[in-house]
Write a protein that holds these residues in place. Structure first.
Motif, PDB file in Angstrom:
ATOM      1  N   UNK A 126       0.856  -1.183   0.000  1.00  0.00           N
ATOM      2  CA  UNK A 126       0.000   0.000   0.000  1.00  0.00           C
ATOM      3  C   UNK A 126       0.898   1.242   0.000  1.00  0.00           C
ATOM      4  N   UNK A 127       0.517   2.262  -0.788  1.00  0.00           N
ATOM      5  CA  UNK A 127       1.236   3.526  -0.781  1.00  0.00           C
ATOM      6  C   UNK A 127       0.656   4.396   0.323  1.00  0.00           C
ATOM      7  N   UNK A 128       1.483   4.658   1.346  1.00  0.00           N
ATOM      8  CA  UNK A 128       1.040   5.500   2.453  1.00  0.00           C
ATOM      9  C   UNK A 128       1.365   6.972   2.248  1.00  0.00           C
ATOM     10  N   UNK A 129       2.472   7.238   1.552  1.00  0.00           N
ATOM     11  CA  UNK A 129       2.875   8.630   1.308  1.00  0.00           C
ATOM     12  C   UNK A 129       3.549   8.728  -0.049  1.00  0.00           C
ATOM     13  N   UNK A 130       3.366   9.892  -0.673  1.00  0.00           N
ATOM     14  CA  UNK A 130       3.948  10.125  -1.996  1.00  0.00           C
ATOM     15  C   UNK A 130       4.090  11.627  -2.184  1.00  0.00           C
ATOM     16  N   UNK A 131       5.310  12.080  -2.457  1.00  0.00           N
ATOM     17  CA  UNK A 131       5.552  13.518  -2.631  1.00  0.00           C
ATOM     18  C   UNK A 131       6.492  13.745  -3.812  1.00  0.00           C
ATOM     19  N   UNK A 132       6.519  14.979  -4.282  1.00  0.00           N
ATOM     20  CA  UNK A 132       7.476  15.403  -5.298  1.00  0.00           C
ATOM     21  C   UNK A 132       7.958  16.805  -4.947  1.00  0.00           C
ATOM     22  N   UNK A 133       9.212  17.085  -5.216  1.00  0.00           N
ATOM     23  CA  UNK A 133       9.789  18.415  -4.996  1.00  0.00           C
ATOM     24  C   UNK A 133      10.570  18.840  -6.234  1.00  0.00           C
ATOM     25  N   UNK A 134      10.636  20.161  -6.425  1.00  0.00           N
ATOM     26  CA  UNK A 134      11.421  20.748  -7.529  1.00  0.00           C
ATOM     27  C   UNK A 134      11.011  20.205  -8.894  1.00  0.00           C
ATOM     28  N   UNK A 135       9.723  19.969  -9.064  1.00  0.00           N
ATOM     29  CA  UNK A 135       9.265  19.450 -10.357  1.00  0.00           C
ATOM     30  C   UNK A 135       9.298  20.553 -11.400  1.00  0.00           C
ATOM     31  N   UNK A 136       9.988  20.284 -12.494  1.00  0.00           N
ATOM     32  CA  UNK A 136      10.086  21.233 -13.604  1.00  0.00           C
ATOM     33  C   UNK A 136      10.079  20.440 -14.904  1.00  0.00           C
ATOM     34  N   UNK A 137       9.098  20.730 -15.750  1.00  0.00           N
ATOM     35  CA  UNK A 137       8.933  19.984 -16.998  1.00  0.00           C
ATOM     36  C   UNK A 137       8.941  20.962 -18.157  1.00  0.00           C
ATOM     37  N   UNK A 138       9.775  20.658 -19.168  1.00  0.00           N
ATOM     38  CA  UNK A 138       9.841  21.483 -20.366  1.00  0.00           C
ATOM     39  C   UNK A 138       9.346  20.665 -21.549  1.00  0.00           C
ATOM     40  N   UNK A 139       8.215  21.109 -22.113  1.00  0.00           N
ATOM     41  CA  UNK A 139       7.674  20.395 -23.268  1.00  0.00           C
ATOM     42  C   UNK A 139       8.510  20.613 -24.511  1.00  0.00           C
ATOM     43  N   UNK A 140       9.057  21.811 -24.674  1.00  0.00           N
ATOM     44  CA  UNK A 140       9.838  22.121 -25.870  1.00  0.00           C
ATOM     45  C   UNK A 140      11.141  21.323 -25.910  1.00  0.00           C
ATOM     46  N   UNK A 141      11.792  21.173 -24.756  1.00  0.00           N
ATOM     47  CA  UNK A 141      13.056  20.438 -24.704  1.00  0.00           C
ATOM     48  C   UNK A 141      12.867  18.963 -24.326  1.00  0.00           C
ATOM     49  N   UNK A 142      11.642  18.586 -24.000  1.00  0.00           N
ATOM     50  CA  UNK A 142      11.327  17.233 -23.560  1.00  0.00           C
ATOM     51  C   UNK A 142      12.232  16.798 -22.405  1.00  0.00           C
ATOM     52  N   UNK A 143      12.359  17.678 -21.425  1.00  0.00           N
ATOM     53  CA  UNK A 143      13.202  17.390 -20.264  1.00  0.00           C
ATOM     54  C   UNK A 143      12.366  17.486 -18.995  1.00  0.00           C
ATOM     55  N   UNK A 144      12.815  16.786 -17.975  1.00  0.00           N
ATOM     56  CA  UNK A 144      12.082  16.730 -16.713  1.00  0.00           C
ATOM     57  C   UNK A 144      13.068  16.708 -15.552  1.00  0.00           C
ATOM     58  N   UNK A 145      12.761  17.476 -14.516  1.00  0.00           N
ATOM     59  CA  UNK A 145      13.552  17.506 -13.292  1.00  0.00           C
ATOM     60  C   UNK A 145      12.609  17.359 -12.104  1.00  0.00           C
ATOM     61  N   UNK A 146      13.033  16.589 -11.116  1.00  0.00           N
ATOM     62  CA  UNK A 146      12.196  16.433  -9.924  1.00  0.00           C
ATOM     63  C   UNK A 146      12.712  15.324  -9.036  1.00  0.00           C
ATOM     64  N   UNK A 147      12.222  15.320  -7.801  1.00  0.00           N
ATOM     65  CA  UNK A 147      12.555  14.269  -6.832  1.00  0.00           C
ATOM     66  C   UNK A 147      11.259  13.737  -6.226  1.00  0.00           C
ATOM     67  N   UNK A 148      11.037  12.445  -6.392  1.00  0.00           N
ATOM     68  CA  UNK A 148       9.832  11.798  -5.880  1.00  0.00           C
ATOM     69  C   UNK A 148      10.212  10.909  -4.683  1.00  0.00           C
ATOM     70  N   UNK A 149       9.383  10.921  -3.674  1.00  0.00           N
ATOM     71  CA  UNK A 149       9.580  10.054  -2.510  1.00  0.00           C
ATOM     72  C   UNK A 149       8.278   9.298  -2.251  1.00  0.00           C
ATOM     73  N   UNK A 150       8.397   7.993  -2.094  1.00  0.00           N
ATOM     74  CA  UNK A 150       7.224   7.161  -1.858  1.00  0.00           C
ATOM     75  C   UNK A 150       7.453   6.309  -0.612  1.00  0.00           C
ATOM     76  N   UNK A 151       6.423   6.157   0.193  1.00  0.00           N
ATOM     77  CA  UNK A 151       6.466   5.294   1.364  1.00  0.00           C
ATOM     78  C   UNK A 151       5.484   4.148   1.212  1.00  0.00           C
ATOM     79  N   UNK A 152       6.002   2.925   1.208  1.00  0.00           N
ATOM     80  CA  UNK A 152       5.156   1.733   1.098  1.00  0.00           C
ATOM     81  C   UNK A 152       4.867   1.173   2.494  1.00  0.00           C
ATOM     82  N   UNK A 153       3.659   0.708   2.668  1.00  0.00           N
ATOM     83  CA  UNK A 153       3.302  -0.088   3.838  1.00  0.00           C
ATOM     84  C   UNK A 153       3.176  -1.538   3.370  1.00  0.00           C
TER      85      UNK A 153
END
Length: 240
Positions: free
Chosen positions: A86-113
Motif C-alpha cells: 500500500x502507498x502511504x505517502x507520496x511527494x514530489x519536490x522541484x518538479x520542472x517539466x519542459x515540453x519544448x526540450x522534452x526534459x524533466x527535473x524532480x525528486x519523488x519520494x514514496x512510502x510503502x506499507x
C-alpha cells in the motif's frame, strides 16, 4: 553266352550312390555345419536389459510421485500468502517539466506499507527495484535495500526517485503540463519488482518474482513544483 529265352530272375543293381553336395567348403559326403542353438545367448541378454530399464523407469515414476505429493502436502499445510502493498505517502519536490526540450527535473519520494499476512512463514525480499511512470512513460528508477519480514509483521519501505534534466517522451512532458494546467494534479504509476522467498524454519520455498503495481497515485502540485498525495493511501496490485 546267356540264353535269351531264359527268364530273368533277381533285382536290378542299385544305382551308384552320389555324395552330398559340397556346402560352404564342406568335403563331399559330410553334413552341413548348421549353427547350434545355445541357451543364454543375445536374446536373453536383451530381455534382461529391457527388464532392468522397465523397473528403473517405474522406480523413477514412483519417486517423482512421492516427492510431488510431499511438496503438495507441505504447500497445502503452510499455504503461503503473497504480501500486501500500500502507498502511504507520496511527494514530489522541484518538479520542472519542459515540453519544448522534452526534459524533466524532480525528486519523488514514496512510502510503502508492506504487510506479511502469513501466520506460519516469514518472507525475505531481495533484488528490489522500484520505478515511477507517467502513464506508460518511464521517468526514474531506484534500488531498495533487501529486508526480511516475520510472521504477520508490517514494515515501512521507502524509495526515492530523482531526475535531473532527463529526456522524456514528448507525450510525458506535454501530458504532465496539461494535467497541471487543467486540474493542478498529476497521477503517476509506481512499480516494484523483487525476488521473494517464503521460509518456515529450515524449510525454504523456491525464490519467486514479486510484481507490485500502484496505479494512478495522484499528486496535487503547487506552482513551485512541490506536490503531495491526495485522497489518502492507495492499495497496490501484487502478483507472484
Amino acid at each position: 553266352m546267356a540264353d535269351p529265352s531264359r527268364p530273368v530272375t533277381g533285382y536290378p543293381a542299385p544305382p551308384y550312390a552320389q555324395p552330398y553336395p559340397a556346402n560352404n567348403g564342406q568335403p563331399n559326403g559330410s553334413y552341413p555345419n548348421y549353427p547350434v542353438y545355445q541357451r543364454g545367448g543375445p536374446y536373453n541378454a536383451y530381455t534382461a536389459r529391457a527388464a532392468f530399464l522397465r523397473r528403473f523407469v517405474i522406480a523413477m515414476v514412483f519417486l517423482f510421485v512421492i516427492i510431488g505429493s510431499l511438496l503438495l502436502m507441505i504447500w497445502l499445510i503452510l499455504r503461503p500468502k503473497i504480501p500486501d502493498f500500500r502507498v502511504d505517502s507520496f511527494t514530489v519536490t522541484n518538479l520542472n517539466v519542459s515540453s519544448s526540450r522534452q526534459s524533466l527535473t524532480g525528486t519523488w519520494s514514496v512510502g510503502f506499507d508492506v504487510f506479511n499476512p502469513n501466520k506460519k512463514m516469514t518472507i525475505e525480499y531481495d533484488e528490489i527495484a522500484s520505478s515511477v511512470f507517467y502513464r506508460s512513460g518511464f521517468i526514474s528508477e531506484t534500488r531498495i535495500p533487501p529486508f526480511r519480514q516475520g510472521k504477520r509483521v508490517r514494515s515501512a519501505v521507502n524509495a526515492t526517485f530523482s531526475a535531473a534534466n532527463s529526456f522524456v517522451d514528448d507525450r510525458v512532458a506535454s501530458g504532465i503540463n496539461a494535467d497541471r494546467a487543467a486540474r493542478g494534479a498529476v497521477s503517476f504509476n509506481i512499480k516494484l519488482l523483487a525476488r521473494v522467498q517464503f521460509r518456515k524454519g529450515g524449510w525454504r520455498l523456491r525464490r519467486r518474482l514479486l510484481r507490485v503495481l500502484c496505479r494512478d497515485v495522484p499528486l496535487m502540485i503547487s506552482n513551485n513544483g512541490t506536490g503531495t498525495m491526495t485522497g489518502g493511501g492507495r492499495d497496490c496490485g501484487v502478483a507472484v
